[in-house]
Design an enzyme around this catalytic site. Structure first.
Site, PDB file in Angstrom:
ATOM      1  N   ASP A   1      -2.136  -1.534  -4.069  1.00 23.03           N
ATOM      2  CA  ASP A   1      -2.520  -0.364  -4.848  1.00 23.03           C
ATOM      3  C   ASP A   1      -1.372   0.047  -5.776  1.00 23.03           C
ATOM      4  O   ASP A   1      -1.404   1.104  -6.391  1.00 23.03           O
ATOM      5  CB  ASP A   1      -2.954   0.795  -3.927  1.00 23.03           C
ATOM      6  CG  ASP A   1      -1.855   1.252  -2.973  1.00 23.03           C
ATOM      7  OD1 ASP A   1      -0.689   0.834  -3.134  1.00 23.03           O
ATOM      8  OD2 ASP A   1      -2.158   2.052  -2.065  1.00 23.03           O
TER       9      ASP A   1
ATOM     10  N   ARG B   1       6.396   5.760   3.162  1.00 23.81           N
ATOM     11  CA  ARG B   1       5.268   6.706   3.227  1.00 23.81           C
ATOM     12  C   ARG B   1       4.144   6.136   4.109  1.00 23.81           C
ATOM     13  O   ARG B   1       3.538   6.839   4.914  1.00 23.81           O
ATOM     14  CB  ARG B   1       4.748   6.913   1.804  1.00 23.81           C
ATOM     15  CG  ARG B   1       3.531   7.751   1.753  1.00 23.81           C
ATOM     16  CD  ARG B   1       2.920   7.781   0.351  1.00 23.81           C
ATOM     17  NE  ARG B   1       2.137   8.989   0.250  1.00 23.81           N
ATOM     18  CZ  ARG B   1       2.486  10.051  -0.462  1.00 23.81           C
ATOM     19  NH1 ARG B   1       3.566  10.045  -1.192  1.00 23.81           N
ATOM     20  NH2 ARG B   1       1.737  11.123  -0.461  1.00 23.81           N
TER      21      ARG B   1
ATOM     22  N   ILE C   1       0.878  -1.196   0.000  1.00 23.01           N
ATOM     23  CA  ILE C   1       0.000   0.000   0.000  1.00 23.01           C
ATOM     24  C   ILE C   1       0.906   1.235   0.000  1.00 23.01           C
ATOM     25  O   ILE C   1       1.788   1.338   0.852  1.00 23.01           O
ATOM     26  CB  ILE C   1      -0.860   0.048   1.287  1.00 23.01           C
ATOM     27  CG1 ILE C   1      -1.662  -1.251   1.466  1.00 23.01           C
ATOM     28  CG2 ILE C   1      -1.775   1.270   1.297  1.00 23.01           C
ATOM     29  CD1 ILE C   1      -2.190  -1.445   2.887  1.00 23.01           C
ATOM     30  N   HIS C   2       0.738   2.125  -0.946  1.00 23.45           N
ATOM     31  CA  HIS C   2       1.510   3.377  -0.863  1.00 23.45           C
ATOM     32  C   HIS C   2       0.875   4.566  -1.570  1.00 23.45           C
ATOM     33  O   HIS C   2       1.390   5.677  -1.492  1.00 23.45           O
ATOM     34  CB  HIS C   2       2.939   3.182  -1.405  1.00 23.45           C
ATOM     35  CG  HIS C   2       3.002   3.108  -2.898  1.00 23.45           C
ATOM     36  ND1 HIS C   2       2.804   1.956  -3.592  1.00 23.45           N
ATOM     37  CD2 HIS C   2       3.232   4.064  -3.829  1.00 23.45           C
ATOM     38  CE1 HIS C   2       2.908   2.180  -4.890  1.00 23.45           C
ATOM     39  NE2 HIS C   2       3.157   3.459  -5.066  1.00 23.45           N
ATOM     40  N   ARG C   3      -0.237   4.354  -2.276  1.00 25.65           N
ATOM     41  CA  ARG C   3      -0.845   5.470  -3.016  1.00 25.65           C
ATOM     42  C   ARG C   3      -1.250   6.599  -2.077  1.00 25.65           C
ATOM     43  O   ARG C   3      -1.826   6.336  -1.005  1.00 25.65           O
ATOM     44  CB  ARG C   3      -2.121   5.004  -3.712  1.00 25.65           C
ATOM     45  CG  ARG C   3      -1.909   4.132  -4.872  1.00 25.65           C
ATOM     46  CD  ARG C   3      -1.478   4.868  -6.112  1.00 25.65           C
ATOM     47  NE  ARG C   3      -0.771   3.903  -6.926  1.00 25.65           N
ATOM     48  CZ  ARG C   3       0.290   4.161  -7.666  1.00 25.65           C
ATOM     49  NH1 ARG C   3       0.783   5.378  -7.721  1.00 25.65           N
ATOM     50  NH2 ARG C   3       0.858   3.222  -8.356  1.00 25.65           N
TER      51      ARG C   3
END
Ligand code: UD1
Ligand code: UDP
Length: 353
Positions: free
Chosen positions: A275, A235, A202-204
């Site tokens: 994502d 992030r 997950i990083h969006r």
């Protein structure tokens, strides 16, 4: 022919490895790293594992707001382009490094070639969508991975210089997977049995910068009750701390892993939840069912072929899909045949040689 190639973020090192290796052998390339990603596990490890040469220049721009980061890149890239006077500039993907590279080159009247051109999510709230639109508009050579990408460009009136070459990430996977399977000991190190765990990334910005979305995803991962391995992007690590979100017991957080370990983790997962753009495609190529934690994707082929389902951040959709999603048997070759890199080099030499 001298080319300045511009990279800066994790997926760009993987994409560039395919093309840079050949350009380097022929002494045709100056490799510029903007410094957008800088932790060893987000940058250095990929250079070592992929046999990428050390960048000739690292601008060391680091993290910051979009304007600050892109602005500092523009200044640094312009300086290098004025010094090097290349025949053209090669940019990859859709990050701020892509945007800065394309813009700096175009303002100096240097031709731009864009690898992974034509991708669209049709969601302008994504910073990547803005970067793609601008980079494509400024490019003289547009290397598209898929038919859909060519069609997206045609709809925007861009047809000159457009080439469907296949996906360089597929080239990278075909080249690297046998090496990864021979050398990675990540399954043993983590005590994982093939086919028994789920893998998530997950990083969006849309997921990490919205506490409601990030907590919904983490709640859904917990609610599956399945063992889930989660290599955490920096992030996202920060966002989890900032919003005080604690993962459930079945979700195991680890540091980001190198490409070799990642391929092995993907190949042996029962299912992938992500994502990431690159990870959606890798799931498809490896024949692993994928749930995408977004409401739209640029990689529509993987959804149309039945291997990828968009579940967004809905707890119900995610949990139901984890238990019931069974893709069909085949993965049609919609991303070329692993020769995208060679084709790109041929076209670059034809245009700028
Ligand atoms: C960037 C790209 C995204 C791409 C992703 C690949 C943009 C706008 N976004 O997102 O398209 O999918 O890379 O991973 O270009 N950080 C570290 N160490 C690092 C790098 C980043 O701690 O080595 C942290 C910093 O706190 C930084 C945050 O991660 O503020 C975000 O980094 P940034 O490069 O701005 O965006 P990504 O989310 O990595
Ligand atoms: N990747 C990796 N280690 C990780 C997570 C991802 O090597 O811990 C690889 C992944 O296999 C893919 C690429 O990084 O090749 C995708 O990059 P990312 O998800 O950061 O960006 P995106 O593709 O969404 O732009």
């Amino acid at each position: 022919m001298k080319i300045v190639s511009i990279v800066g973020a994790r997926p760009q090192f993987i994409k560039a490895a395919v093309v840079s290796r050949v350009l380097r052998e022929r002494h045709l390339e100056v490799l510029l790293h903007t410094g957008q990603h800088y932790d060893d596990e987000m940058s250095g490890v990929f250079f070592r594992e992929l046999g990428l040469p050390r960048p000739d220049i690292n601008l060391g721009v680091g993290s910051g707001s979009h304007a600050r980061q892109t602005g500092e890149m523009l200044i640094g890239i312009e300086r290098v382009l004025l010094q090097e006077r290349p025949a053209g500039v090669l940019v990859y993907g859709d990050t701020n490094s892509t945007l800065a590279g394309a813009l700096a080159a175009a303002k100096l009247n240097l031709p731009v070639a864009h690898v992974e051109a034509g991708l669209r999510s049709f969601n302008r709230a994504m910073p990547e969508e803005i970067n793609r639109i601008v980079a494509d508009r400024l490019s003289a050579l547009l290397f598209c991975p898929t038919r859909t990408a060519v069609e997206n460009l045609a709809r925007e009136g861009i047809t000159a210089g457009v080439h469907q070459v296949g996906d360089v990430m597929y080239d990278a996977l075909l080249h690297t997977l046998p090496i990864a399977e021979r050398t990675s000991s990540i399954l043993e190190a983590l005590g994982l049995t093939p086919g028994t765990y789920l893998l998530t990334t997950i990083h969006r910005a849309g997921n990490t910068d919205e506490p409601a979305n990030l907590s919904a995803i983490l709640a859904a991962l917990g609610a599956t009750g399945e063992p889930i391995l989660f290599p955490v992007h920096p992030r996202t690590r920060q966002a989890l701390t900032r919003w005080n979100i604690s993962p459930a017991q079945n979700v195991r957080l680890i540091e980001p892993v190198g490409y070799l370990d990642m391929l092995v983790l993907e190949k042996n997962a029962r299912l992938i939840l992500t994502d990431s753009g690159g990870v959606q495609k890798e799931a498809y190529w490896l024949g692993i069912p994928c749930l995408t934690l977004r409401e739209e994707t640029e990689w529509v082929e993987t959804v149309e072929a039945g291997w990828n389902v968009l579940v967004g951040t809905s707890v119900e959709r995610l949990v139901a899909a984890v238990h019931s999603f069974h893709p069909p048997g085949e993965q049609p070759a919609l991303f070329g045949h692993g020769q995208a890199g060679q084709e790109i080099i041929r076209l670059l030499e034809e245009a700028w040689g």
